[in-house]
Design a protein around this motif. Structure first.
Motif, PDB file in Angstrom:
ATOM      1  N   LEU A 167       9.054 -26.905 -34.736  1.00 51.28           N
ATOM      2  CA  LEU A 167       9.260 -25.719 -35.556  1.00 51.28           C
ATOM      3  C   LEU A 167       8.178 -25.554 -36.628  1.00 51.28           C
ATOM      4  O   LEU A 167       7.845 -24.438 -37.013  1.00 51.28           O
ATOM      5  CB  LEU A 167      10.638 -25.771 -36.213  1.00 51.28           C
ATOM      6  CG  LEU A 167      11.822 -25.731 -35.249  1.00 51.28           C
ATOM      7  CD1 LEU A 167      13.128 -25.959 -36.002  1.00 51.28           C
ATOM      8  CD2 LEU A 167      11.857 -24.426 -34.472  1.00 51.28           C
ATOM      9  N   ASN A 168       7.661 -26.685 -37.128  1.00 55.16           N
ATOM     10  CA  ASN A 168       6.619 -26.670 -38.171  1.00 55.16           C
ATOM     11  C   ASN A 168       5.497 -27.627 -37.771  1.00 55.16           C
ATOM     12  O   ASN A 168       5.360 -28.708 -38.345  1.00 55.16           O
ATOM     13  CB  ASN A 168       7.199 -27.104 -39.520  1.00 55.16           C
ATOM     14  CG  ASN A 168       8.259 -26.163 -40.004  1.00 55.16           C
ATOM     15  OD1 ASN A 168       7.996 -24.977 -40.157  1.00 55.16           O
ATOM     16  ND2 ASN A 168       9.455 -26.675 -40.232  1.00 55.16           N
ATOM     17  N   PRO A 169       4.679 -27.231 -36.789  1.00 55.83           N
ATOM     18  CA  PRO A 169       3.631 -28.149 -36.323  1.00 55.83           C
ATOM     19  C   PRO A 169       2.583 -28.408 -37.392  1.00 55.83           C
ATOM     20  O   PRO A 169       2.255 -27.510 -38.185  1.00 55.83           O
ATOM     21  CB  PRO A 169       3.023 -27.412 -35.130  1.00 55.83           C
ATOM     22  CG  PRO A 169       3.442 -26.006 -35.254  1.00 55.83           C
ATOM     23  CD  PRO A 169       4.678 -25.967 -36.095  1.00 55.83           C
ATOM     24  N   PRO A 170       2.067 -29.636 -37.426  1.00 57.08           N
ATOM     25  CA  PRO A 170       0.997 -29.937 -38.386  1.00 57.08           C
ATOM     26  C   PRO A 170      -0.266 -29.178 -37.983  1.00 57.08           C
ATOM     27  O   PRO A 170      -0.434 -28.819 -36.816  1.00 57.08           O
ATOM     28  CB  PRO A 170       0.809 -31.448 -38.254  1.00 57.08           C
ATOM     29  CG  PRO A 170       1.348 -31.787 -36.910  1.00 57.08           C
ATOM     30  CD  PRO A 170       2.408 -30.784 -36.604  1.00 57.08           C
ATOM     31  N   PRO A 171      -1.152 -28.920 -38.932  1.00 53.28           N
ATOM     32  CA  PRO A 171      -2.392 -28.209 -38.581  1.00 53.28           C
ATOM     33  C   PRO A 171      -3.239 -29.055 -37.627  1.00 53.28           C
ATOM     34  O   PRO A 171      -3.315 -30.273 -37.763  1.00 53.28           O
ATOM     35  CB  PRO A 171      -3.092 -28.003 -39.921  1.00 53.28           C
ATOM     36  CG  PRO A 171      -2.479 -28.992 -40.836  1.00 53.28           C
ATOM     37  CD  PRO A 171      -1.097 -29.279 -40.334  1.00 53.28           C
ATOM     38  N   PHE A 172      -3.825 -28.390 -36.654  1.00 47.62           N
ATOM     39  CA  PHE A 172      -4.698 -29.070 -35.704  1.00 47.62           C
ATOM     40  C   PHE A 172      -6.079 -29.187 -36.331  1.00 47.62           C
ATOM     41  O   PHE A 172      -6.564 -28.233 -36.939  1.00 47.62           O
ATOM     42  CB  PHE A 172      -4.761 -28.272 -34.389  1.00 47.62           C
ATOM     43  CG  PHE A 172      -5.064 -29.116 -33.198  1.00 47.62           C
ATOM     44  CD1 PHE A 172      -4.095 -29.963 -32.679  1.00 47.62           C
ATOM     45  CD2 PHE A 172      -6.302 -29.071 -32.589  1.00 47.62           C
ATOM     46  CE1 PHE A 172      -4.361 -30.749 -31.569  1.00 47.62           C
ATOM     47  CE2 PHE A 172      -6.571 -29.853 -31.478  1.00 47.62           C
ATOM     48  CZ  PHE A 172      -5.602 -30.695 -30.964  1.00 47.62           C
TER      49      PHE A 172
END
Length: 153
Positions: free
Chosen positions: A31-36
């Motif tokens: 739901l809240n992916p870390p920045p790539f």
């Protein structure tokens, strides 16, 4: 068609859970992916860090079946005994590698012969939430493989 050939008969049965790659990512991270990390295309020596992904603790010790692509780590010209299983072809070779929870370190002591690394495979075994590190990449999951088969629906 060349495929990953079995050196042992399939050992899985109805007692495994069929997983998809998203199943390896905790819901809060989906739901809240870390920045790539961004790739600096102007500096060929600048390698972005591999994203660290959290594990799903309830998967520890589960007997699973997961499709993917092989990135060989150990073995010889006849059989691969350890490899990374990744969700898409070329992962770990291209920069940056997938997040750690999208790489599974597979130990398959009986060995599997790889005729063509372009082909997807099914890997069956016991999944552990134990990380593994290799110069190629890091994995948040490890799998004790009992079966490696060509991918077929």
């Amino acid at each position: 068609m060349a495929t990953l050939a079995l050196l042992v008969a399939p050992a899985w049965g109805d007692d495994f859970t069929l997983l998809e790659w998203d199943d390896l990512i905790p819901m809060e991270e989906r739901l809240n992916p870390p920045p790539f990390p961004e790739v600096n295309h102007e500096d060929e020596f600048a390698i972005p860090p591999q994203p660290i992904g959290k594990v799903v603790p309830s998967l520890n010790g589960q007997k699973v079946r997961l499709p993917g692509f092989v990135v060989p780590l150990e073995g010889d010209s006849k059989a691969i005994t350890t490899f990374f299983l990744v969700p898409y072809f070329g992962a770990c070779i291209h920069v940056p590698p997938p997040p750690t929870n999208q790489i599974v370190y597979v130990d398959f002591p009986k060995g599997a012969r790889v005729d063509d690394l372009w082909d997807a495979v099914w890997v069956t075994g016991t999944l552990r939430t134990v990380s593994a590190s290799h110069e190629v990449a890091n994995a948040s999951y490890s799998l004790e493989g009992v079966s490696v088969e060509p991918y077929d629906l």
